[in-house]
Design a protein around this motif. Structure first.
Motif, PDB file in Angstrom:
ATOM      1  N   MET A   1       0.850  -1.197   0.000  1.00 29.04           N
ATOM      2  CA  MET A   1       0.000   0.000   0.000  1.00 29.04           C
ATOM      3  C   MET A   1       0.879   1.237   0.000  1.00 29.04           C
ATOM      4  N   SER A   2       0.614   2.185  -0.866  1.00 22.80           N
ATOM      5  CA  SER A   2       1.395   3.417  -0.897  1.00 22.80           C
ATOM      6  C   SER A   2       0.593   4.523  -0.250  1.00 22.80           C
ATOM      7  N   VAL A   3       1.149   5.120   0.799  1.00 22.22           N
ATOM      8  CA  VAL A   3       0.475   6.198   1.517  1.00 22.22           C
ATOM      9  C   VAL A   3       1.392   7.403   1.515  1.00 22.22           C
ATOM     10  N   THR A   4       0.927   8.521   1.006  1.00 24.89           N
ATOM     11  CA  THR A   4       1.747   9.724   0.986  1.00 24.89           C
ATOM     12  C   THR A   4       1.794  10.338   2.368  1.00 24.89           C
ATOM     13  N   PRO A   5       3.010  10.535   2.937  1.00 24.16           N
ATOM     14  CA  PRO A   5       3.099  11.111   4.277  1.00 24.16           C
ATOM     15  C   PRO A   5       2.496  12.506   4.306  1.00 24.16           C
ATOM     16  N   LEU A   6       1.831  12.830   5.367  1.00 21.90           N
ATOM     17  CA  LEU A   6       1.253  14.153   5.537  1.00 21.90           C
ATOM     18  C   LEU A   6       2.302  15.115   6.056  1.00 21.90           C
ATOM     19  N   ALA A   7       2.063  16.390   5.875  1.00 25.58           N
ATOM     20  CA  ALA A   7       2.973  17.388   6.422  1.00 25.58           C
ATOM     21  C   ALA A   7       2.945  17.334   7.937  1.00 25.58           C
ATOM     22  N   ASP A 138       7.832  -6.630   6.484  1.00 20.71           N
ATOM     23  CA  ASP A 138       7.930  -5.994   5.173  1.00 20.71           C
ATOM     24  C   ASP A 138       6.927  -4.859   4.989  1.00 20.71           C
ATOM     25  N   ALA A 139       6.208  -4.515   6.046  1.00 18.94           N
ATOM     26  CA  ALA A 139       5.194  -3.462   5.921  1.00 18.94           C
ATOM     27  C   ALA A 139       5.331  -2.407   7.019  1.00 18.94           C
ATOM     28  N   GLU A 140       6.513  -2.277   7.605  1.00 25.88           N
ATOM     29  CA  GLU A 140       6.680  -1.323   8.702  1.00 25.88           C
ATOM     30  C   GLU A 140       6.446   0.117   8.239  1.00 25.88           C
ATOM     31  N   ALA A 141       6.982   0.479   7.069  1.00 28.38           N
ATOM     32  CA  ALA A 141       6.798   1.849   6.567  1.00 28.38           C
ATOM     33  C   ALA A 141       5.324   2.132   6.297  1.00 28.38           C
ATOM     34  N   GLU A 142       4.613   1.153   5.746  1.00 29.50           N
ATOM     35  CA  GLU A 142       3.189   1.350   5.477  1.00 29.50           C
ATOM     36  C   GLU A 142       2.394   1.456   6.774  1.00 29.50           C
ATOM     37  N   THR A 143       2.764   0.666   7.778  1.00 33.75           N
ATOM     38  CA  THR A 143       2.090   0.737   9.075  1.00 33.75           C
ATOM     39  C   THR A 143       2.277   2.114   9.690  1.00 33.75           C
ATOM     40  N   GLU A 144       3.502   2.627   9.643  1.00 30.98           N
ATOM     41  CA  GLU A 144       3.775   3.954  10.198  1.00 30.98           C
ATOM     42  C   GLU A 144       3.021   5.032   9.431  1.00 30.98           C
ATOM     43  N   ALA A 145       2.890   4.865   8.117  1.00 25.38           N
ATOM     44  CA  ALA A 145       2.140   5.841   7.324  1.00 25.38           C
ATOM     45  C   ALA A 145       0.670   5.860   7.719  1.00 25.38           C
ATOM     46  N   VAL A 146       0.096   4.684   7.961  1.00 24.15           N
ATOM     47  CA  VAL A 146      -1.301   4.622   8.403  1.00 24.15           C
ATOM     48  C   VAL A 146      -1.440   5.251   9.785  1.00 24.15           C
ATOM     49  N   GLU A 147      -0.483   5.022  10.674  1.00 25.05           N
ATOM     50  CA  GLU A 147      -0.509   5.658  11.994  1.00 25.05           C
ATOM     51  C   GLU A 147      -0.558   7.180  11.853  1.00 25.05           C
ATOM     52  N   HIS A 192      -9.822  -4.297  -0.764  1.00 27.27           N
ATOM     53  CA  HIS A 192      -9.071  -5.129   0.171  1.00 27.27           C
ATOM     54  C   HIS A 192      -9.902  -5.380   1.423  1.00 27.27           C
ATOM     55  N   ARG A 193      -9.722  -6.551   2.013  1.00 21.58           N
ATOM     56  CA  ARG A 193     -10.456  -6.861   3.241  1.00 21.58           C
ATOM     57  C   ARG A 193      -9.897  -6.091   4.426  1.00 21.58           C
ATOM     58  N   TYR A 194      -8.603  -5.860   4.437  1.00 17.95           N
ATOM     59  CA  TYR A 194      -7.955  -5.125   5.528  1.00 17.95           C
ATOM     60  C   TYR A 194      -7.119  -3.989   4.948  1.00 17.95           C
ATOM     61  N   VAL A 195      -6.680  -3.100   5.801  1.00 21.56           N
ATOM     62  CA  VAL A 195      -6.003  -1.888   5.336  1.00 21.56           C
ATOM     63  C   VAL A 195      -4.747  -2.206   4.539  1.00 21.56           C
ATOM     64  N   LEU A 196      -3.970  -3.187   4.985  1.00 24.76           N
ATOM     65  CA  LEU A 196      -2.720  -3.508   4.295  1.00 24.76           C
ATOM     66  C   LEU A 196      -2.826  -4.741   3.401  1.00 24.76           C
ATOM     67  N   GLY A 197      -4.027  -5.206   3.141  1.00 21.81           N
ATOM     68  CA  GLY A 197      -4.166  -6.352   2.257  1.00 21.81           C
ATOM     69  C   GLY A 197      -5.140  -7.386   2.768  1.00 21.81           C
ATOM     70  N   ASP A 198      -4.684  -8.638   2.861  1.00 25.69           N
ATOM     71  CA  ASP A 198      -5.580  -9.742   3.195  1.00 25.69           C
ATOM     72  C   ASP A 198      -5.558 -10.149   4.664  1.00 25.69           C
ATOM     73  N   ALA A 202      -1.829  -4.201  12.723  1.00 28.51           N
ATOM     74  CA  ALA A 202      -1.962  -3.046  13.617  1.00 28.51           C
ATOM     75  C   ALA A 202      -2.539  -1.838  12.892  1.00 28.51           C
ATOM     76  N   ALA A 203      -2.384  -1.772  11.567  1.00 30.82           N
ATOM     77  CA  ALA A 203      -2.972  -0.663  10.813  1.00 30.82           C
ATOM     78  C   ALA A 203      -4.490  -0.643  10.958  1.00 30.82           C
ATOM     79  N   ASP A 204      -5.094  -1.818  11.022  1.00 28.26           N
ATOM     80  CA  ASP A 204      -6.552  -1.897  11.213  1.00 28.26           C
ATOM     81  C   ASP A 204      -6.943  -1.451  12.621  1.00 28.26           C
ATOM     82  N   VAL A 205      -6.106  -1.781  13.598  1.00 27.37           N
ATOM     83  CA  VAL A 205      -6.365  -1.324  14.972  1.00 27.37           C
ATOM     84  C   VAL A 205      -6.317   0.199  15.020  1.00 27.37           C
ATOM     85  N   GLU A 206      -5.302   0.792  14.403  1.00 26.39           N
ATOM     86  CA  GLU A 206      -5.172   2.249  14.385  1.00 26.39           C
ATOM     87  C   GLU A 206      -6.398   2.896  13.752  1.00 26.39           C
ATOM     88  N   LEU A 207      -6.812   2.365  12.605  1.00 21.25           N
ATOM     89  CA  LEU A 207      -7.959   2.949  11.911  1.00 21.25           C
ATOM     90  C   LEU A 207      -9.234   2.785  12.720  1.00 21.25           C
TER      91      LEU A 207
END
Length: 287
Positions: A1-7, A138-147, A192-198, A202-207
């Protein structure tokens, strides 16, 4: 998942007082031992709710006990009197609030960490007994982006959108930022069933925690039109309903406690959106 970091946005909370970590090596001082550590949480607090859900998903009741605190701190500075001995034992002449959440070490009677993201990662990586892989390597950066998206694009933006002391342009800009974040996540969940895929992470917990807070706290300070626009993201709110039906999520969702905490802490004005509930959360908890 590609998430653009916010300012970057200014922090809304003081920096955590303690940032110890639980390591693999006994020489690190804090290493993983069943029933050595204890969590002190109030699930009415967003950080406490995140940690409680992660703890439940991992099935750690017999490994890391939890002490549940009252949703409303009993000290004028926002701390809990029950936590004061831990803070004073952990920092000489500690003068700040004895705030939750806390991960403490029962062997030493001191605090390991008060930083929720570190606590959740250490629970998942050091104590997991076969539960879901909440922090895939393999999804730490994506998890942090969702946070960041949840913290800045949902929670902080919703708070700014409902501020009575902000001008109309500021509130409108914040609402558009919030809606843009919700739209991006809704599009992601449409395919997708979940935020980062299948798999549940923790990204789903955050959301989920961000959406709970949006519908139970921030909604009260938004107008009805804004709330209807927020509700217009069907995949996003369907995901929230589905997660709420999971026992690890449902067990820790205490709407009365969240309302009590909000009434004590909130200084804002109630708006028309308070009457427009997005989800009937209790209908999905099985209670």
């Amino acid at each position: 998942m590609s998430v653009t970091p916010l300012a970057p946005v200014p922090p809304h909370h003081a920096a955590p007082a303690f940032r110890g970590r639980i390591g693999r090596d006994p020489r690190s001082g804090h290493y993983a031992v069943p029933r050595r550590y204890r969590l002190h949480l109030t699930p009415a607090c967003p950080d406490g709710l995140r940690i409680a859900v992660v703890h439940g998903l991992l099935g750690l009741d017999g490994i890391c006990p939890v002490t549940v605190l009252d949703p409303v701190p009993d000290c004028p500075d926002g701390g809990h009197a029950a936590l004061r001995p831990l803070y004073e034992a952990s920092a000489h002449r500690y003068a700040g609030p004895a705030a939750a959440p806390v991960l403490s070490d029962d062997w030493s009677g001191r605090i390991v960490s008060t930083h929720a993201p570190d606590i959740m990662r250490d629970l998942a990586r050091r104590f997991s007994t076969g539960g879901p892989a909440l922090y895939p390597c393999d999804a730490e950066a994506e998890t942090e982006a969702v946070e960041r998206l949840c913290a800045e694009g949902i929670d902080a933006a919703a708070q700014r959108a409902g501020r009575a002391d902000a001008d109309a342009a500021e509130r409108a800009a914040a609402l558009e930022e919030l809606l843009g974040t919700l739209r991006a996540l809704d599009e992601r969940l449409t395919g997708h069933r979940y935020v980062l895929g299948d798999g549940l992470t923790a990204a789903d917990v955050e959301l989920w925690v961000a959406l709970v807070r949006l519908d139970t706290v921030h909604r009260a300070h938004l107008d009805a039109t804004a709330v209807h626009r927020i509700a217009g993201h069907p995949a996003l709110w369907a995901h929230a309903r589905r997660l709420t039906g999971h026992p690890a999520f449902a067990a820790h969702l205490d709407l009365d406690a969240i309302a009590r905490r909000h009434r004590v802490r909130c200084r804002g004005l109630e708006a028309a959106g308070a009457a427009v509930q997005i989800l009937d959360w209790t209908a999905y908890t099985g209670r």
